[in-house]
Write an enzyme that holds these catalytic residues in place. Structure first.
Site, PDB file in Angstrom:
ATOM      1  N   GLY A   1       2.524  -2.731   3.934  1.00 13.80           N
ATOM      2  CA  GLY A   1       3.355  -3.914   4.103  1.00 13.80           C
ATOM      3  C   GLY A   1       2.552  -5.144   4.455  1.00 13.80           C
TER       4      GLY A   1
ATOM      5  N   ILE B   1      -4.663  -7.640  -0.359  1.00  8.49           N
ATOM      6  CA  ILE B   1      -4.018  -8.957  -0.429  1.00  8.49           C
ATOM      7  C   ILE B   1      -4.517  -9.881   0.679  1.00  8.49           C
ATOM      8  CG2 ILE B   1      -1.781 -10.134  -0.135  1.00  8.49           C
ATOM      9  CD1 ILE B   1      -0.570  -7.750  -1.690  1.00  8.49           C
TER      10      ILE B   1
ATOM     11  N   SER C   1      10.702 -13.540  -3.774  1.00  6.30           N
ATOM     12  CA  SER C   1      11.958 -13.391  -4.518  1.00  6.30           C
ATOM     13  C   SER C   1      13.127 -13.891  -3.688  1.00  6.30           C
ATOM     14  CB  SER C   1      12.183 -11.925  -4.915  1.00  6.30           C
ATOM     15  OG  SER C   1      12.792 -11.206  -3.852  1.00  6.30           O
TER      16      SER C   1
ATOM     17  N   CYS D   1       0.839  -1.188   0.000  1.00  5.63           N
ATOM     18  CA  CYS D   1       0.000   0.000   0.000  1.00  5.63           C
ATOM     19  C   CYS D   1       0.878   1.243   0.000  1.00  5.63           C
ATOM     20  CB  CYS D   1      -0.914   0.012   1.225  1.00  5.63           C
ATOM     21  SG  CYS D   1      -1.923  -1.471   1.409  1.00  5.63           S
TER      22      CYS D   1
END
Length: 617
Positions: free
Chosen positions: A76, A53, A361, A2
């Site tokens: 976050g 999310i 990642s 965000c």
């Protein structure tokens, strides 16, 4: 992921400028395209843009406590929020949503500013405590989520990106010449500075408190630890590391929307994909980027792991013509940022966003497990350092001064003539002190250039070997100020959240307590990680030489982009000419053309600054 914004005012008669708050929040719409919200009180205004999310139905912000006296905006993910919810409810708290955000409000009620100690996640948040008329702003331990702030004209303004603060046209735009020197030295501007003297950044692991009486106060609540742990056998280290890494990945797979993964040809991302795929019941979506130049392309290696775990694999190619996004992307970063891998990161994030909202990642593996080539170089320098420094200054310093800039080996002579922070800056930085003094015009601070002020404090650490000191430097500087900035801006420009399992603070603490021999052994980097993953990855991945996630700039700036660079830097209307000596820029371009030393990183650094100057004018 965000975006957050806010305004605090001391003078109640003046009040919060609601229009400015709205403009600040709207400037971050790319970070949160799914919705917006705001709160305005007597002293404070908070703004929020949401990328939904977790808890898609009831997770809108700001979020409040039971009596509405605490308001929170958050950017976050709190990965341990389910466990924290259970603890909070057991202590009698009433939670009205299923979101991770709400736990922060109630942790603050119980622990005050120390609520951050209970969070496992990446975060930047702003919490207004109306009963005590104070604001708490905090940034996560490793610096995954950013916060910019400015005190001006009796107000505090803050936001997830610099562009939010610059919505206030009264904020001064004076260039910080010390920050410009840092940019040329490192390729980025380290916190707490920004390119403007009037705006600051919170550092990783830092809190800010504001109230109308005392104004702004900041303090560091967590520092990267680097100390020996308890004695374990190698098998015990491997087992503990694997268990923690698997748990970190499991926490970062928590989501109410699909999660994908970035996949290069390197050990780190392949390891993350392998361990994640083993936890999922459905094929993981993976995304890779390649180049036409064989020495930079890793697609063939990435395919090996994609096939082994039957991932839904996607590939994109980046070519010189794709620099059409150069202007837009440089402008998007708001201040000069010279890591050219922002371009492939942007393109792979854009492709991923077509299919998922979240990617994991393998970033930070090199910093934790001593994967960079410079760590082996530090090891090799130990022999030459037996020669007294005054002798090396004379012998190697003279050699560096006599060799033309275009001759390979000049940089090595230059590094051997110095030590500690100065040497490490010349190893991994962009322009050396001598080069910056020749490049910058007198009025742009040439005489005030500093040798290695960013790195020097870490060389005072007691009891660490030179390689561990280099890792400590990278974990405190390059990782939060370059790698994580690149990932944050390039991904969220596309509305994509990136989660990094290696940055679970528990894992960082464990790895930093390991003996160096488990990271770098006999010239083999990431030894323990290779051993941990030896049954999970194809052998070609485990033995492949490191290439790094870079761009073939040296080829492009001698080929398709040669004229582009010259036209931008040497044009009559060059904006950077106010800062740089034209003969020094001409020598740099000519030196790269002669195909001796690779000057592409230096040229790219100047190109980015030139474009930033044009956008900021």
């Amino acid at each position: 992921m965000c975006g957050i914004t806010g305004i605090c005012v001391k003078d109640l008669a003046r009040g919060v400028d609601a229009r400015l708050l709205e403009a600040m929040t709207a400037s971050l719409a790319h970070r949160g395209p799914d919705g917006s919200g705001s709160f305005v009180g007597p002293h404070v205004g908070l703004g929020h843009r949401r990328l939904s999310i977790i808890d898609l139905a009831t997770g809108d912000q700001p979020i409040y406590n039971e009596d509405g006296s605490i308001a929170l905006v958050f950017n976050g993910e709190i990965y341990n929020y389910k466990e924290l919810r259970q603890e909070l409810m057991a202590r009698g708290h009433q939670l009205r949503t299923q979101s991770d955000t709400e736990v922060i409000v109630h942790l603050y009620e119980d622990f005050g500013d120390d609520c951050v100690d209970h969070l496992n996640g990446m975060f930047a948040f702003a919490l207004w405590d109306a009963k005590h008329e104070r604001l708490l702003v905090a940034r996560d331990r490793l610096g995954e989520r950013p916060v910019y702030y400015a005190e001006h004209n009796g107000r505090l303004l803050f936001g997830s990106e610099l562009k939010a603060i610059l919505q206030d046209r009264s904020i001064p735009r004076d260039v910080d010449l010390g920050a410009l020197d840092d940019y040329l030295a490192y390729g980025y501007i380290p916190a707490p500075a920004t390119i403007y003297t009037s705006v600051r950044k919170l550092r990783a692991g830092e809190r800010l408190v504001w109230d109308a009486r005392t104004g702004v106060r900041t303090n560091i609540y967590w520092k990267v630890p680097f100390a020996p742990g308890r004695i374990r056998t190698e098998d015990e280290w491997v087992a503990e590391l694997r268990a923690l890494l698997v748990d970190s990945i499991a926490l970062r797979l928590r989501s109410d929307v699909p999660v994908g993964a970035f996949l290069s040809g390197g050990l780190d991302s392949n390891g993350i994909v392998a361990l994640a795929a083993q936890q999922l019941g459905t094929p993981l979506q993976t995304f890779s980027v390649g180049f036409g130049e064989a020495d930079f392309d890793e697609l063939a290696l990435a395919r090996l792991t994609a096939r082994r775990y039957n991932t839904d694999h996607h590939e994109i190619m980046v070519r010189p013509g794709d620099l059409s996004s150069f202007v837009d992307l440089v402008n998007h970063f708001d201040e000069p940022f010279a890591d050219a891998s922002m371009l492939p990161t942007y393109y792979v994030a854009r492709e991923a966003r077509r299919f998922v909202k979240v990617c994991i990642s393998g970033d930070a593996g090199d910093e934790l497990f001593a994967g960079y080539s410079q760590y082996r170089q530090v090891q090799r320098y130990a022999t030459i350092d037996k020669i007294p420094l005054p002798v090396r200054r004379v012998v190697f310093g003279a050699g560096a001064a006599l060799l033309p800039d275009s001759v390979p080996g000049k940089g090595l002579f230059d590094r051997l003539s110095v030590e500690k922070g100065a040497r490490y800056q010349r190893q991994i930085g962009v322009f050396s002190l001598r080069e910056r003094r020749r490049l910058l015009r007198p009025e742009a601070g040439a005489a005030r250039c500093a040798e290695s002020r960013l790195f020097d404090p870490f060389y005072n650490a007691n009891g660490l070997d030179p390689i561990s000191i280099s890792q400590l430097v990278d974990q405190n500087t390059y990782l939060p100020e370059d790698v994580l900035v690149k990932v944050d801006r390039a991904a969220l420009k596309n509305g994509l959240e990136v989660r990094i399992p290696f940055l679970d603070h528990r894992l960082v603490e464990l790895v930093n307590s390991m003996p160096l021999d488990l990271k770098l052994r006999g010239g083999v980097t990431k030894y323990i990680l290779r051993r941990l993953l030896r049954d999970d990855l194809p052998p070609e991945i485990l033995t492949a030489p490191k290439r790094g996630f870079g761009m073939p700039l040296k080829h492009w700036l001698r080929g398709e982009l040669r004229d582009f660079a010259r036209d931008l830097l040497l044009s009559p209307d060059s904006r950077s000419a106010a800062y740089f000596e034209r003969p020094a820029v001409e020598r740099l371009l000519a030196s790269h053309d002669r195909r001796g030393r690779d000057m592409s990183e230096r040229i790219w650094t100047l190109l980015v600054f030139e474009q930033w100057c044009r956008a900021a004018a």
